[in-house]
Write an enzyme that holds these catalytic residues in place. Structure first.
Site, PDB file in Angstrom:
ATOM      1  N   ALA A   1       0.924  -1.247  -0.011  1.00  0.00           N
ATOM      2  CA  ALA A   1      -0.022  -0.135   0.029  1.00  0.00           C
ATOM      3  C   ALA A   1       1.015   1.302   0.103  1.00  0.00           C
ATOM      4  O   ALA A   1       0.291   2.354   0.171  1.00  0.00           O
ATOM      5  CB  ALA A   1      -0.798   0.106   1.203  1.00  0.00           C
ATOM      6  N   GLY A   2       2.216   1.096  -0.165  1.00  0.00           N
ATOM      7  CA  GLY A   2       3.146   2.247  -0.174  1.00  0.00           C
ATOM      8  C   GLY A   2       3.240   2.839   1.226  1.00  0.00           C
ATOM      9  O   GLY A   2       3.767   3.902   1.702  1.00  0.00           O
ATOM     10  N   LEU A   3       3.187   2.049   2.329  1.00  0.00           N
ATOM     11  CA  LEU A   3       3.241   2.107   3.707  1.00  0.00           C
ATOM     12  C   LEU A   3       4.648   1.665   4.339  1.00  0.00           C
ATOM     13  O   LEU A   3       4.819   1.612   5.388  1.00  0.00           O
ATOM     14  CB  LEU A   3       2.112   2.023   4.562  1.00  0.00           C
ATOM     15  N   SER A   4       5.216   1.082   3.200  1.00  0.00           N
ATOM     16  CA  SER A   4       6.918   0.579   3.666  1.00  0.00           C
ATOM     17  C   SER A   4       6.665  -0.831   4.602  1.00  0.00           C
ATOM     18  O   SER A   4       7.282  -0.910   5.663  1.00  0.00           O
ATOM     19  CB  SER A   4       7.447   1.610   4.274  1.00  0.00           C
ATOM     20  N   SER A   5       5.696  -1.813   4.114  1.00  0.00           N
ATOM     21  CA  SER A   5       5.687  -3.043   4.690  1.00  0.00           C
ATOM     22  C   SER A   5       7.077  -3.568   4.931  1.00  0.00           C
ATOM     23  O   SER A   5       7.434  -4.379   5.843  1.00  0.00           O
ATOM     24  CB  SER A   5       4.737  -3.900   4.442  1.00  0.00           C
ATOM     25  N   SER A   6       7.522  -3.737   3.730  1.00  0.00           N
ATOM     26  CA  SER A   6       9.023  -4.598   3.739  1.00  0.00           C
ATOM     27  C   SER A   6      10.045  -3.938   4.494  1.00  0.00           C
ATOM     28  O   SER A   6      10.582  -4.765   5.138  1.00  0.00           O
ATOM     29  CB  SER A   6       9.621  -4.655   2.161  1.00  0.00           C
TER      30      SER A   6
ATOM     31  N   GLU B   1      17.587  -4.867   1.231  1.00  0.00           N
ATOM     32  CA  GLU B   1      16.619  -4.831   0.193  1.00  0.00           C
ATOM     33  C   GLU B   1      17.095  -4.485  -1.071  1.00  0.00           C
ATOM     34  O   GLU B   1      16.632  -5.060  -2.042  1.00  0.00           O
ATOM     35  CB  GLU B   1      15.611  -3.674   0.827  1.00  0.00           C
TER      36      GLU B   1
ATOM     37  N   ASP C   1      12.800   4.471   3.863  1.00  0.00           N
ATOM     38  CA  ASP C   1      11.899   3.573   4.774  1.00  0.00           C
ATOM     39  C   ASP C   1      12.525   2.960   5.792  1.00  0.00           C
ATOM     40  O   ASP C   1      12.135   2.554   7.083  1.00  0.00           O
ATOM     41  CB  ASP C   1      11.227   2.724   3.476  1.00  0.00           C
TER      42      ASP C   1
HETATM   43  C1  GLA Z   1       9.262   3.574  -1.981  1.00  0.00           C
HETATM   44  C2  GLA Z   1      11.048   3.278  -1.870  1.00  0.00           C
HETATM   45  C3  GLA Z   1      11.459   4.549  -1.108  1.00  0.00           C
HETATM   46  C4  GLA Z   1      11.094   5.837  -1.935  1.00  0.00           C
HETATM   47  C5  GLA Z   1       9.501   5.966  -2.180  1.00  0.00           C
HETATM   48  C6  GLA Z   1       9.040   6.860  -2.964  1.00  0.00           C
HETATM   49  O1  GLA Z   1       8.578   3.565  -0.986  1.00  0.00           O
HETATM   50  O2  GLA Z   1      11.167   2.184  -1.032  1.00  0.00           O
HETATM   51  O3  GLA Z   1      12.935   4.261  -1.066  1.00  0.00           O
HETATM   52  O4  GLA Z   1      11.826   5.929  -3.077  1.00  0.00           O
HETATM   53  O5  GLA Z   1       9.179   4.577  -3.071  1.00  0.00           O
HETATM   54  O6  GLA Z   1       9.585   8.307  -2.432  1.00  0.00           O
END
Ligand code: GLA
Length: 384
Positions: free
Chosen positions: A127-132, A164, A176
């Site tokens: 979802a773009g909330l940085s789960s990994s 990563e 992230d």
């Molecule tokens: C993902 C990447 C980040 C960043 C964003 C965009 O979340 O993991 O490093 O590049 O996209 O800002």
């Protein structure tokens, strides 16, 4: 989640869970999108949602993994030099992350023995909330503790970043992992991705809320379009470097420099670079406005950022455009934009305190009618 994690550990490995479990949050990026891998500044804030990890020493050379969220479990042989690399890593699904982490720790000369590791999370994946990053940093904390590795929070971010980028196939920046490792609740993290210096910026929790609106559409970060944007930025940079010896990254470029080189650049590379260069200026303007309590200016910058991600960086989707535009138009909202890598995922809205529920009700109904999908909402600081 801690209780779920403990009972998972006990049932998966038929032994008592450890006393201590470790947490790393997901993040929402307020502004500064797609600038981290161009060495610019970013402004993520940690969520109450994230990943918990529990580890205990196990049999020599055996890594056993279990997740509360994913069905797949596995046992891996630490003595195998590539530890689940290549096709095996792709087949390992979520487990490629802890395996990548072990490889990155070993690259740094850290001694890792056999272990049992269980994880549980409540972040929406993809979802773009940085789960990994949240998964990697939670696991890194657990292993740091278990094997007394002596890693600082910044070291944990660096090793998660290495895992990563080198072993999980994403050319991401370090935003992230740093957010998951060093951000403070109630604050945004102003992180300079050039020298990795940072400071905590208090969020205006008395006056405003951050509402995360999950469009329900998903993308995988390892998908080629993210890496394609990274390559386009590198192409733009190569052109600029040929014309100016002092340019090391797009961070060193000002809007005027770009105009002067425009004729020598591919149109797509020029659009990407223009977004990056202007977004960097917006981050500094946003922090200044936040610190002066000028939330209207913050809202304007969010709207500009969204337009730029839509038109110049081309990472938006019709669903994200709809949510960002409708949220921005509501009287209680200062501004909204897509957050994270794009191509699906979430929109972030900055709303006046007290206006959150109206936004949820209005936007929830409009989105269901227009896009035929349920949006999910999460109010930062709103209980989890
Ligand atoms: C993902 C990447 C980040 C960043 C964003 C965009 O979340 O993991 O490093 O590049 O996209 O800002």
């Amino acid at each position: 989640m801690k209780e779920e994690l403990r009972s998972l550990f006990a049932s998966a490995f038929s032994r008592e869970p450890p006393e201590r479990v470790h947490f790393a949050p997901g993040r929402v990026n307020l502004i500064g999108e797609h600038v981290d891998y161009n060495q610019g500044p970013v402004l993520p804030a940690p969520l109450g949602l994230g990943t918990w990890a529990a580890a205990r020493a196990g049999k020599a050379f055996a890594v056993r993994l279990a997740s509360w969220n994913e069905g797949q479990r596995g046992t891996f042989d630490l003595a195998a030099a590539d530890l689940g690399a290549g096709q095996a890593a792709a087949d390992a699904g979520w487990m490629k992350y802890p395996l990548a982490l072990v490889r990155a720790l070993r690259d740094q000369g850290k001694e890792i023995g056999g272990f049992d590791l269980a994880v549980a999370g409540n972040l929406m994946v993809g979802a773009g909330l940085s789960s990994s990053a949240s998964l990697l940093v939670a696991c890194a904390r657990a292993l740091n503790d278990l094997f007394h590795l002596g890693l600082s929070p910044v070291d944990l971010a660096q090793v998660a970043f290495r895992a990563e980028t080198e072993y999980a196939g994403v050319s991401c920046g370090i935003m992230d992992q740093m957010a998951a490792a060093v951000a403070k609740p109630g604050h945004a993290l102003l992180l300079d991705c050039r020298d990795r210096s940072f400071r905590h910026v208090a969020l205006p929790s008395e006056q405003a809320s951050l509402v995360i609106i999950d469009s329900g559409t998903r993308r995988s970060l390892a998908d080629s379009r993210y890496n394609e944007r990274v390559a386009e930025c590198q192409a733009a940079l190569a052109t600029l470097c040929r014309r100016r010896a002092d340019v090391v990254s797009l961070r060193d470029v000002l809007p005027g420099d770009l105009e002067r080189s425009a004729a020598h650049m591919e149109p797509a590379a020029l659009r990407r670079a223009r977004h990056v260069v202007e977004e960097i200026e917006r981050v500094f303007a946003f922090v200044a406005a936040l610190e002066q309590g000028d939330l209207a200016a913050c809202g304007r910058l969010l709207r500009e950022s969204h337009r730029s991600l839509r038109d110049l960086y081309e990472v938006s989707t019709p669903a994200l455009d709809f949510l960002a535009e409708r949220a921005s138009a509501l009287p209680g909202t200062f501004g909204a934009r897509l957050t994270g890598a794009g191509f699906g995922g979430c929109v972030l809205a900055l709303t006046r305190k007290g206006a959150e529920q109206a936004l949820v009700a209005t936007l929830g109904a409009e989105y269901a009618e227009r896009c035929g999908q349920e949006a999910r909402f999460h109010v930062l600081g709103g209980g989890g």
